[in-house]
Design a protein around this motif. Structure first.
Motif, mmCIF file in Angstrom:
data_model
loop_
_atom_site.group_PDB
_atom_site.id
_atom_site.type_symbol
_atom_site.label_atom_id
_atom_site.label_comp_id
_atom_site.label_asym_id
_atom_site.label_seq_id
_atom_site.Cartn_x
_atom_site.Cartn_y
_atom_site.Cartn_z
ATOM 1 N N PHE A 201 -1.372 -9.774 -15.839
ATOM 2 C CA PHE A 201 -1.087 -8.364 -16.095
ATOM 3 C C PHE A 201 -0.813 -8.187 -17.587
ATOM 4 O O PHE A 201 -0.649 -9.157 -18.337
ATOM 5 C CB PHE A 201 0.112 -7.887 -15.268
ATOM 6 C CG PHE A 201 1.447 -8.221 -15.892
ATOM 7 C CD1 PHE A 201 2.209 -7.244 -16.497
ATOM 8 C CD2 PHE A 201 1.940 -9.528 -15.868
ATOM 9 C CE1 PHE A 201 3.438 -7.554 -17.070
ATOM 10 C CE2 PHE A 201 3.159 -9.841 -16.437
ATOM 11 C CZ PHE A 201 3.915 -8.842 -17.042
ATOM 12 N N THR A 227 -0.991 -3.441 -14.017
ATOM 13 C CA THR A 227 -0.988 -4.550 -13.062
ATOM 14 C C THR A 227 -2.377 -5.102 -12.803
ATOM 15 O O THR A 227 -2.525 -6.279 -12.469
ATOM 16 C CB THR A 227 -0.383 -4.103 -11.715
ATOM 17 O OG1 THR A 227 -1.274 -3.163 -11.085
ATOM 18 C CG2 THR A 227 0.982 -3.467 -11.914
ATOM 19 N N PHE A 232 -0.672 -3.044 -5.513
ATOM 20 C CA PHE A 232 0.715 -3.182 -5.956
ATOM 21 C C PHE A 232 1.613 -2.108 -5.351
ATOM 22 O O PHE A 232 2.803 -2.325 -5.130
ATOM 23 C CB PHE A 232 0.761 -3.113 -7.491
ATOM 24 C CG PHE A 232 2.132 -3.292 -8.078
ATOM 25 C CD1 PHE A 232 2.634 -4.559 -8.318
ATOM 26 C CD2 PHE A 232 2.934 -2.192 -8.377
ATOM 27 C CE1 PHE A 232 3.904 -4.731 -8.854
ATOM 28 C CE2 PHE A 232 4.202 -2.353 -8.908
ATOM 29 C CZ PHE A 232 4.688 -3.630 -9.154
#
Length: 482
Positions: A201, A227, A232
């Protein structure tokens, strides 16, 4: 394939730590190189030569808000914002006054969806709004730190500053567990382990620091975390009904934090707050505030030759004699008669004849000295450039004479007899070599060293402290007819 990002970060930090602040580390050789300031008076950088601190430990807490996702934290349909929590700790290394590296660990939980997962799921209304989610995450990242305030600071700003704007950007590995909650209950939707390609990330942002004192800084940051993962937010698989609500393929969030930095080290100043010009300003102010009178010629000029006694090498110069910069009476032809009394200023002659040569037949009388005062530096047999005109005059003088000469070397009384004897021989041989190289027949010269046995100023024995000008006069080579 696993990617050990922590190892990569450590590999980057270690060489940076070793060479940080090494602006003075240049070639250890005799001459400067292209990285030096042009002066050979430089020294290698060492830990002892550091003048400011460059390490710090930072930690803080904050609020993450999922912004770009299928399930968000901000302005949901019911009008409520869902606030998570976060914390971080980092080890900070300043490389220069404007750039550093931070190895940072983040831990937190985001909350997103249509209700807080701590509350019961609504059982009425639109099923679209009957989902809430939370994501617990851990992250390790290596951040570059740019101090914009130092980078853009005006060089004529003489005031100390306590605020600084920093910019951050870096990459790392992200591990998380995403949960969703519906009227049917809460379940784990996605789990990502750290140190894998899919766990990479990035994050970037800015911070505002306030310098409390030499040890403590306060900072508020706003970071944007990318991310790279559409799961997520707790929406489940990539093509689940939740993940099809929005087109984006990465769930990203803002993280607003408030933290504190503890600066480590024994020095007063930290590199990220260091302004090199402040020292110059301070020293200029100190000099400007001083009113120091400089006393010239403190000891006076006892012989009135125009040279202060502080640096006069001949304190008893006769009145009216011309002197050199050291206050020594001039003797142009170096025959032992100063120009004031010498009736043949440019032609050497004996003292008995007022410095003029004596008409003779055949050889020059025994022990008559044709030239004197070819002086040498202490412990040196090198012919000084100032003596070459004298030696050139000696070449002409000897070549015009039918006689032969002794080239006699002498020393002062410092050092041992054996050392002075060898030094005087080297001086005599060097002068003889110079004369031969410039046209004098070698068989007309004989080099002799007398050490300290034939002093021009005999009173300068080892037990007597003579003025330096007398010692220098004893360190000489002179000529004597054979």
């Amino acid at each position: 394939m696993k990617l050990n990002l922590a190892s990569v970060a450590l590999a980057l930090v270690i060489p940076s730590a070793i060479f940080a602040q090494d602006s003075m580390a240049v070639s250890s050789g005799k001459y400067p190189n292209t990285f030096s300031s042009g002066s050979s008076n430089v020294s290698p950088f060492t830990q002892d030569s550091k003048r400011f601190n460059d390490w710090a430990v930072s930690f803080g807490v904050g609020v993450p808000l999922l912004q770009s996702a299928d399930l968000t934290s901000i302005k949901n349909g019911n009008g409520k914002n869902l606030f998570g929590y976060s914390a971080y700790i980092s080890v900070d290394k300043a490389i220069t006054h404007a750039f550093g590296l931070n190895l940072q660990y983040d831990r937190g939980e985001t909350r997103q969806g249509w209700f807080n997962t701590k509350d019961p799921a609504p059982t009425t209304g639109n099923t679209f709004n009957q989902i809430g989610a939370r994501t617990q995450y851990d992250a390790i990242s290596l951040l570059g730190d740019i101090n914009f305030s130092n980078l853009l600071r005006r060089v004529d700003n003489k005031s100390n500053f306590r605020w600084a704007i920093h910019g951050y950007a870096g990459v790392g590995t992200l591990a998380y567990r995403a949960y969703s909650k519906t009227p049917k209950g809460e379940r784990l939707q996605t789990e990502v382990k750290p140190f894998k390609i899919g766990s990479l990330f990035g994050q970037a942002g800015a911070g505002l620091k306030f310098k409390v004192n030499r040890r403590i800084d306060l900072e508020t940051r706003l970071m944007y975390v990318y991310t790279g993962d559409d799961s997520f937010d707790g929406g489940g698989a990539q093509y689940s009904a939740v993940n099809l609500r929005e087109d984006q393929v990465s769930d990203n969030f803002f993280n607003a934090t408030l933290g504190i930095s503890l600066k480590l080290g024994k020095h007063e100043s930290h590199l990220m707050w260091h302004d090199p010009l402040q020292e110059i300003y301070y020293k200029l102010d100190v000099l400007a505030s001083k009113n120091q009178d400089v006393e010239v010629c403190k000891k006076g000029d006892a012989d009135n030759d125009g040279v202060c006694d502080d640096w006069d090498r001949q304190l008893d110069t006769p009145a009216g004699a011309r002197v050199d910069g050291a206050g020594v009476a001039l003797d142009t032809d170096l025959d032992g008669v100063i120009d004031l009394y010498d009736k043949c200023v440019v032609v050497p002659g004996p003292v008995e004849n007022a410095g003029c040569p004596v008409a003779t037949e055949g050889k020059v009388p025994e022990k008559e000295r044709a030239l004197e005062g070819i002086e040498f530096d202490l412990n040196s047999d090198r012919i000084l450039p100032s003596n070459t005109p004298i030696l050139n005059n000696a070449v002409n003088y000897i070549n015009s004479s039918d006689g032969s000469y002794k080239v006699i070397g002498g020393t002062d009384t410092r050092a041992s007899d054996a050392y002075n004897q060898k030094l005087s021989e080297r001086r005599a041989n060097n002068v003889k070599s110079y004369l031969v190289e410039n046209g004098v027949a070698a068989d007309k010269l004989e080099a002799i060293g007398k050490g300290e046995k034939d002093l021009k100023y005999p009173e300068c024995d080892p037990a007597t402290k003579c003025p330096e000008w007398k010692n220098r006069a004893n360190r000489r080579v002179y000529f004597e007819a054979k």
